[in-house]
Motif scaffolding. Structure first.
Motif, PDB file in Angstrom:
ATOM      1  N   ASN A   1       1.743  13.793 -14.012  1.00 45.60           N
ATOM      2  CA  ASN A   1       1.600  12.627 -14.881  1.00 45.60           C
ATOM      3  C   ASN A   1       0.271  11.901 -14.662  1.00 45.60           C
ATOM      4  OD1 ASN A   1       3.987  13.017 -16.190  1.00 45.60           O
ATOM      5  ND2 ASN A   1       5.149  11.607 -14.937  1.00 45.60           N
ATOM      6  N   TRP A   2      -0.434  12.209 -13.584  1.00 42.33           N
ATOM      7  CA  TRP A   2      -1.740  11.605 -13.344  1.00 42.33           C
ATOM      8  C   TRP A   2      -2.678  11.915 -14.505  1.00 42.33           C
ATOM      9  CZ3 TRP A   2      -4.122   8.119 -10.567  1.00 42.33           C
ATOM     10  CH2 TRP A   2      -5.500   8.170 -10.432  1.00 42.33           C
ATOM     11  N   LYS A   3      -2.545  13.113 -15.082  1.00 43.39           N
ATOM     12  CA  LYS A   3      -3.414  13.515 -16.190  1.00 43.39           C
ATOM     13  C   LYS A   3      -3.103  12.746 -17.471  1.00 43.39           C
ATOM     14  CE  LYS A   3      -2.114  17.685 -15.340  1.00 43.39           C
ATOM     15  NZ  LYS A   3      -1.814  19.111 -15.418  1.00 43.39           N
ATOM     16  N   ARG A   4      -1.922  12.182 -17.563  1.00 40.70           N
ATOM     17  CA  ARG A   4      -1.532  11.443 -18.767  1.00 40.70           C
ATOM     18  C   ARG A   4      -2.078  10.013 -18.798  1.00 40.70           C
ATOM     19  NH1 ARG A   4       2.628  13.600 -21.718  1.00 40.70           N
ATOM     20  NH2 ARG A   4       3.601  15.439 -20.815  1.00 40.70           N
TER      21      ARG A   4
ATOM     22  N   ARG B   1       1.020   9.635  -5.243  1.00 44.26           N
ATOM     23  CA  ARG B   1       1.313  11.009  -4.830  1.00 44.26           C
ATOM     24  C   ARG B   1       2.322  11.673  -5.755  1.00 44.26           C
ATOM     25  NH1 ARG B   1       1.679  10.211   1.698  1.00 44.26           N
ATOM     26  NH2 ARG B   1      -0.568  10.276   2.069  1.00 44.26           N
ATOM     27  N   ARG B   2       3.326  10.910  -6.151  1.00 48.47           N
ATOM     28  CA  ARG B   2       4.336  11.467  -7.051  1.00 48.47           C
ATOM     29  C   ARG B   2       3.725  11.835  -8.397  1.00 48.47           C
ATOM     30  NH1 ARG B   2      10.401   9.318  -7.975  1.00 48.47           N
ATOM     31  NH2 ARG B   2      10.978  10.893  -9.465  1.00 48.47           N
TER      32      ARG B   2
ATOM     33  N   GLU C   1       5.448   3.287 -13.505  1.00 50.29           N
ATOM     34  CA  GLU C   1       6.531   3.800 -14.345  1.00 50.29           C
ATOM     35  C   GLU C   1       6.075   5.060 -15.089  1.00 50.29           C
ATOM     36  OE1 GLU C   1       9.791   2.988 -14.773  1.00 50.29           O
ATOM     37  OE2 GLU C   1       9.474   1.658 -13.068  1.00 50.29           O
ATOM     38  N   LYS C   2       4.835   5.051 -15.569  1.00 49.11           N
ATOM     39  CA  LYS C   2       4.304   6.239 -16.245  1.00 49.11           C
ATOM     40  C   LYS C   2       4.193   7.411 -15.281  1.00 49.11           C
ATOM     41  CE  LYS C   2       1.459   3.996 -19.764  1.00 49.11           C
ATOM     42  NZ  LYS C   2       0.072   3.822 -20.239  1.00 49.11           N
ATOM     43  N   LEU C   3       3.835   7.124 -14.036  1.00 47.24           N
ATOM     44  CA  LEU C   3       3.655   8.185 -13.055  1.00 47.24           C
ATOM     45  C   LEU C   3       4.964   8.840 -12.646  1.00 47.24           C
ATOM     46  CD1 LEU C   3       0.895   6.758 -10.703  1.00 47.24           C
ATOM     47  CD2 LEU C   3       0.698   8.644 -12.309  1.00 47.24           C
ATOM     48  N   LYS C   4       6.051   8.090 -12.646  1.00 44.48           N
ATOM     49  CA  LYS C   4       7.312   8.672 -12.199  1.00 44.48           C
ATOM     50  C   LYS C   4       8.160   9.205 -13.354  1.00 44.48           C
ATOM     51  CE  LYS C   4      10.297   4.652 -12.036  1.00 44.48           C
ATOM     52  NZ  LYS C   4      11.198   3.877 -11.220  1.00 44.48           N
ATOM     53  N   GLU C   5       7.647   9.154 -14.570  1.00 42.69           N
ATOM     54  CA  GLU C   5       8.383   9.612 -15.741  1.00 42.69           C
ATOM     55  C   GLU C   5       8.527  11.139 -15.748  1.00 42.69           C
ATOM     56  OE1 GLU C   5       6.483   9.104 -19.680  1.00 42.69           O
ATOM     57  OE2 GLU C   5       8.137   7.706 -19.991  1.00 42.69           O
TER      58      GLU C   5
ATOM     59  N   TYR D   1       0.832  -1.194   0.000  1.00 38.42           N
ATOM     60  CA  TYR D   1       0.000   0.000   0.000  1.00 38.42           C
ATOM     61  C   TYR D   1       0.870   1.248   0.000  1.00 38.42           C
ATOM     62  CZ  TYR D   1      -3.041   3.683   1.724  1.00 38.42           C
ATOM     63  OH  TYR D   1      -3.702   4.868   1.890  1.00 38.42           O
ATOM     64  N   GLU D   2       1.929   1.240   0.786  1.00 43.01           N
ATOM     65  CA  GLU D   2       2.805   2.411   0.883  1.00 43.01           C
ATOM     66  C   GLU D   2       3.469   2.730  -0.448  1.00 43.01           C
ATOM     67  OE1 GLU D   2       3.046  -0.194   3.056  1.00 43.01           O
ATOM     68  OE2 GLU D   2       2.020   0.755   4.742  1.00 43.01           O
ATOM     69  N   SER D   3       3.898   1.700  -1.174  1.00 37.89           N
ATOM     70  CA  SER D   3       4.549   1.947  -2.457  1.00 37.89           C
ATOM     71  C   SER D   3       3.553   2.459  -3.500  1.00 37.89           C
ATOM     72  CB  SER D   3       5.254   0.689  -2.951  1.00 37.89           C
ATOM     73  OG  SER D   3       4.334  -0.350  -3.169  1.00 37.89           O
ATOM     74  N   LEU D   4       2.331   1.917  -3.487  1.00 36.49           N
ATOM     75  CA  LEU D   4       1.304   2.412  -4.405  1.00 36.49           C
ATOM     76  C   LEU D   4       0.935   3.858  -4.086  1.00 36.49           C
ATOM     77  CD1 LEU D   4      -1.113  -0.636  -4.673  1.00 36.49           C
ATOM     78  CD2 LEU D   4       0.302   0.306  -6.481  1.00 36.49           C
TER      79      LEU D   4
END
Length: 140
Positions: free
Chosen positions: A44-47, A37-38, A83-87, A29-32
């Motif tokens: 990148n959430w919008k992508r 959040r990142r 991976e998409k979120l941290k790009e 849960y913590e990693s998700l």
């Protein structure tokens, strides 16, 4: 027990946090939550597609109750989303440049381009040139 993956950049020793996973390939849960959040902070959430957003939010809710995601198939889909979120924008430019460099390398091999321009083959392996290709592809 979870562990974190750290990367060091140059002489500065700057640490970049990437999402944590345990040794058995389960997402906690913590990693998700950290990846979510990142992605919200860097935009990148919008992508993400609607399906990817829904899957991540549902997985977050499930992992909050159960503690972790164990399913291998779900783990693979969530890893792609994280991976998409941290790009970063630089990563996207470099990936575009790498795709273009591979395309040019295959084209040059097929057409015999490197026999009369051997330095081009070395340029296609240079990270700075690959980054330039990515920016040139982005403009056009």
């Amino acid at each position: 027990m979870d562990y974190l993956i750290f990367s060091f950049i140059g002489k500065t020793g700057k640490i970049i946090y990437t999402y944590g996973e345990n040794k058995k390939g389960m997402l906690t849960y913590e990693s998700l939550l950290a990846g979510f959040r990142r992605g919200m902070r860097n935009g990148n959430w919008k992508r993400l597609s609607v399906f990817e957003r829904a899957l991540l939010l549902a997985s977050l809710s499930y992992a909050k109750i159960r503690g972790r995601i164990v399913s291998r198939h779900l783990y693979m889909r969530l890893a792609e989303i994280l991976e998409k979120l941290k790009e970063t924008p630089a990563m996207r430019v470099f990936r575009r440049g790498l795709e273009k460099a591979c395309e040019l390398l295959m084209y040059g091999e097929r057409r015999g381009l490197f026999s009369w321009a051997p330095s081009l083959k070395e340029w296609l392996k240079d990270p700075n040139y690959i980054f330039w290709l990515g920016t040139a592809c982005h403009v056009s």
